[in-house]
Design a protein around this motif. Structure first.
Motif, PDB file in Angstrom:
ATOM      1  N   HIS A 137      45.231  47.459  41.365  1.00  0.00           N
ATOM      2  CA  HIS A 137      45.843  47.675  40.064  1.00  0.00           C
ATOM      3  C   HIS A 137      45.722  49.152  39.706  1.00  0.00           C
ATOM      4  CE1 HIS A 137      41.548  46.908  39.411  1.00  0.00           C
ATOM      5  NE2 HIS A 137      41.641  47.672  38.333  1.00  0.00           N
ATOM      6  N   GLY A 138      46.503  49.571  38.728  1.00  0.00           N
ATOM      7  CA  GLY A 138      46.455  50.958  38.305  1.00  0.00           C
ATOM      8  C   GLY A 138      47.831  51.481  37.941  1.00  0.00           C
ATOM      9  N   PHE A 190      50.532  48.549  37.167  1.00  0.00           N
ATOM     10  CA  PHE A 190      50.674  47.275  37.870  1.00  0.00           C
ATOM     11  C   PHE A 190      49.314  46.618  38.024  1.00  0.00           C
ATOM     12  CE2 PHE A 190      49.143  49.890  41.261  1.00  0.00           C
ATOM     13  CZ  PHE A 190      48.559  49.034  42.190  1.00  0.00           C
ATOM     14  N   VAL A 191      49.341  45.301  38.202  1.00  0.00           N
ATOM     15  CA  VAL A 191      48.119  44.579  38.531  1.00  0.00           C
ATOM     16  C   VAL A 191      48.503  43.433  39.456  1.00  0.00           C
ATOM     17  CG1 VAL A 191      48.269  43.185  36.418  1.00  0.00           C
ATOM     18  CG2 VAL A 191      46.084  43.375  37.619  1.00  0.00           C
ATOM     19  N   THR A 192      47.709  43.262  40.495  1.00  0.00           N
ATOM     20  CA  THR A 192      47.926  42.221  41.498  1.00  0.00           C
ATOM     21  C   THR A 192      46.970  41.067  41.219  1.00  0.00           C
ATOM     22  OG1 THR A 192      48.418  43.981  43.092  1.00  0.00           O
ATOM     23  CG2 THR A 192      48.058  41.770  43.976  1.00  0.00           C
ATOM     24  N   LEU A 193      47.513  39.858  41.096  1.00  0.00           N
ATOM     25  CA  LEU A 193      46.725  38.678  40.766  1.00  0.00           C
ATOM     26  C   LEU A 193      46.860  37.667  41.895  1.00  0.00           C
ATOM     27  CD1 LEU A 193      47.905  38.393  37.052  1.00  0.00           C
ATOM     28  CD2 LEU A 193      45.727  39.331  37.853  1.00  0.00           C
ATOM     29  N   ARG A 194      45.758  37.390  42.587  1.00  0.00           N
ATOM     30  CA  ARG A 194      45.789  36.485  43.744  1.00  0.00           C
ATOM     31  C   ARG A 194      45.225  35.123  43.365  1.00  0.00           C
ATOM     32  NH1 ARG A 194      42.290  35.303  48.211  1.00  0.00           N
ATOM     33  NH2 ARG A 194      40.758  36.803  47.437  1.00  0.00           N
ATOM     34  N   LEU A 195      46.038  34.098  43.565  1.00  0.00           N
ATOM     35  CA  LEU A 195      45.624  32.719  43.307  1.00  0.00           C
ATOM     36  C   LEU A 195      45.109  32.129  44.614  1.00  0.00           C
ATOM     37  CD1 LEU A 195      48.333  33.415  41.523  1.00  0.00           C
ATOM     38  CD2 LEU A 195      48.200  31.013  40.925  1.00  0.00           C
ATOM     39  N   ASP A 205      40.492  48.092  29.811  1.00  0.00           N
ATOM     40  CA  ASP A 205      39.289  48.632  30.425  1.00  0.00           C
ATOM     41  C   ASP A 205      38.471  47.476  30.999  1.00  0.00           C
ATOM     42  OD1 ASP A 205      39.984  51.190  29.617  1.00  0.00           O
ATOM     43  OD2 ASP A 205      38.794  51.075  27.760  1.00  0.00           O
ATOM     44  N   GLY A 206      37.815  47.731  32.098  1.00  0.00           N
ATOM     45  CA  GLY A 206      36.939  46.713  32.674  1.00  0.00           C
ATOM     46  C   GLY A 206      37.569  45.892  33.771  1.00  0.00           C
ATOM     47  N   LEU A 207      38.909  46.012  33.975  1.00  0.00           N
ATOM     48  CA  LEU A 207      39.514  45.318  35.108  1.00  0.00           C
ATOM     49  C   LEU A 207      38.928  45.876  36.399  1.00  0.00           C
ATOM     50  CD1 LEU A 207      43.356  44.931  34.499  1.00  0.00           C
ATOM     51  CD2 LEU A 207      41.626  43.147  34.466  1.00  0.00           C
ATOM     52  N   ALA A 208      38.549  45.000  37.299  1.00  0.00           N
ATOM     53  CA  ALA A 208      37.936  45.448  38.547  1.00  0.00           C
ATOM     54  C   ALA A 208      38.425  44.586  39.692  1.00  0.00           C
ATOM     55  CB  ALA A 208      36.410  45.376  38.461  1.00  0.00           C
ATOM     56  N   GLU A 209      38.666  45.215  40.824  1.00  0.00           N
ATOM     57  CA  GLU A 209      39.116  44.477  42.000  1.00  0.00           C
ATOM     58  C   GLU A 209      38.062  43.447  42.390  1.00  0.00           C
ATOM     59  OE1 GLU A 209      41.236  45.663  46.250  1.00  0.00           O
ATOM     60  OE2 GLU A 209      41.031  47.123  44.619  1.00  0.00           O
ATOM     61  N   GLY A 210      38.506  42.218  42.652  1.00  0.00           N
ATOM     62  CA  GLY A 210      37.589  41.136  43.004  1.00  0.00           C
ATOM     63  C   GLY A 210      37.099  40.332  41.817  1.00  0.00           C
ATOM     64  N   MET A 211      37.481  40.748  40.611  1.00  0.00           N
ATOM     65  CA  MET A 211      37.035  40.069  39.392  1.00  0.00           C
ATOM     66  C   MET A 211      37.855  38.804  39.147  1.00  0.00           C
ATOM     67  SD  MET A 211      36.950  41.697  35.552  1.00  0.00           S
ATOM     68  CE  MET A 211      38.652  41.381  35.092  1.00  0.00           C
ATOM     69  N   PRO A 230      43.056  38.693  28.251  1.00  0.00           N
ATOM     70  CA  PRO A 230      43.793  39.952  28.062  1.00  0.00           C
ATOM     71  C   PRO A 230      43.826  40.770  29.341  1.00  0.00           C
ATOM     72  CG  PRO A 230      42.237  39.587  26.268  1.00  0.00           C
ATOM     73  CD  PRO A 230      41.926  38.560  27.322  1.00  0.00           C
ATOM     74  N   ILE A 231      45.005  41.313  29.654  1.00  0.00           N
ATOM     75  CA  ILE A 231      45.130  42.121  30.868  1.00  0.00           C
ATOM     76  C   ILE A 231      45.696  43.505  30.572  1.00  0.00           C
ATOM     77  CG2 ILE A 231      47.480  41.553  31.695  1.00  0.00           C
ATOM     78  CD1 ILE A 231      46.082  40.871  34.404  1.00  0.00           C
ATOM     79  N   ALA A 232      46.413  43.627  29.467  1.00  0.00           N
ATOM     80  CA  ALA A 232      46.981  44.919  29.069  1.00  0.00           C
ATOM     81  C   ALA A 232      47.209  44.914  27.576  1.00  0.00           C
ATOM     82  CB  ALA A 232      48.290  45.184  29.805  1.00  0.00           C
ATOM     83  N   ARG A 233      47.364  46.105  27.013  1.00  0.00           N
ATOM     84  CA  ARG A 233      47.634  46.230  25.576  1.00  0.00           C
ATOM     85  C   ARG A 233      48.786  47.197  25.373  1.00  0.00           C
ATOM     86  NH1 ARG A 233      45.587  45.411  20.577  1.00  0.00           N
ATOM     87  NH2 ARG A 233      43.817  44.224  21.385  1.00  0.00           N
TER      88      ARG A 233
END
Length: 295
Positions: free
Chosen positions: A104-105, A140-145, A269-275, A282-285
């Protein structure tokens, strides 16, 4: 160490995992799993469900049902009412699904990345240049199910869906092991580009990406009787309004959703890969209204 943990440790060894999930006939394996997943006969369904629960570590505590007629029913299970809460603040864009946060970033011009050192082009993921331009310079942010997760996804905000473009492709595994080895993986795989706008006109793109063993992507606001694959490549125009948290569709196995946000939105803030993250978190504002990018 439990038997499950021992087996998973062996299967997640990188070379073996990549061989098992990517060097077999991917499309054939995906079709086979899709057929098996639909079988309701107990002699097939019950062993398949038992294997899924054992290897995927499925948590049924918030599921509306815990007994299923087929593996597909387990994959596409609904949750108990109120199991996921979406932030009511209209400035907050929520996660559309339960997931593990991946890369993400910021979107750097036309570049984003699947893992560190593996960039890909926005215009390869979203082939329509005009559509890609709506989120250029955003984030962007990648979300893996994963296979054991809740597989339905929801509107991340109050949105109007204006179109869905289905892009036929391969079905590489989308786990971190494959992402480190296969360049431009998301751009190679079968996927859909969902064009949406917030109530003030701000654009937002969601890109569900299929993967090996994902028998289908279905969208509730189009036609759940037919998969996107069955509808065929091309764009379907829409004029559908969805409230934040309203169901949008589902995968029939774990996969990935890439959220593409315009410059008017900032990742939390606080989004981290593997989280781990859940639908509604919340994912963005959005910035103040006068700072939003309009198109």
């Amino acid at each position: 160490m439990t038997l499950r943990a021992s087996l998973m440790r062996v299967l997640m060894q990188e070379d073996l995992n990549f061989l098992l999930t990517n060097r077999l006939p991917r499309r054939l394996a995906t079709k086979a799993v899709g057929r098996v997943a639909r079988i309701e006969h107990p002699l097939v369904a019950q062993p398949a469900l038992a294997a899924w629960r054992f290897f995927a570590g499925v948590d049924m505590r918030d599921s509306a049902e815990t007994r299923f007629r087929s593996l597909r029913d387990g994959f596409t299970r609904a949750l108990k009412p109120g199991a996921r809460t979406f932030d009511a603040d209209p400035a907050v864009i929520a996660s559309p699904c339960d997931a593990i946060v991946g890369a993400h970033g910021p979107i750097d011009g036309d570049r984003l990345h699947q893992v560190k050192g593996f960039p890909y082009r926005l215009t390869d993921l979203v082939p329509d240049p005009a559509m890609a331009a709506h989120v250029a310079g955003g984030s962007f942010v990648t979300l893996r199910l994963t296979a054991g997760m809740y597989h339905r996804f929801h509107a991340p905000a109050d949105i109007a869906v204006e179109g869905v473009t289905y892009l036929s492709g391969d079905c590489w595994n989308v786990n971190p092991i494959a992402l480190k080895r296969v360049e431009r993986l998301f751009c190679r795989n079968e996927r859909a580009v969902i064009e949406a706008r917030l109530t003030d006109g701000t654009p937002l793109l969601l890109v569900p990406v299929a993967a090996i063993l994902v028998a289908s992507i279905r969208l509730t606001f189009l036609d759940t009787e037919r998969t996107l694959r069955e509808r065929g490549p091309g764009r379907s125009a829409c004029d559908v309004r969805l409230a934040k948290g309203e169901e949008m569709g589902w995968f029939e196995h774990g996969s990935t959703i890439i959220m593409l946000l315009p410059p008017g939105a900032s990742l939390m803030d606080g989004l981290a890969e593997g989280m781990p993250i859940r639908a509604g978190d919340p994912i963005a504002r959005l910035r103040e209204k006068d700072g939003l990018t309009k198109t």
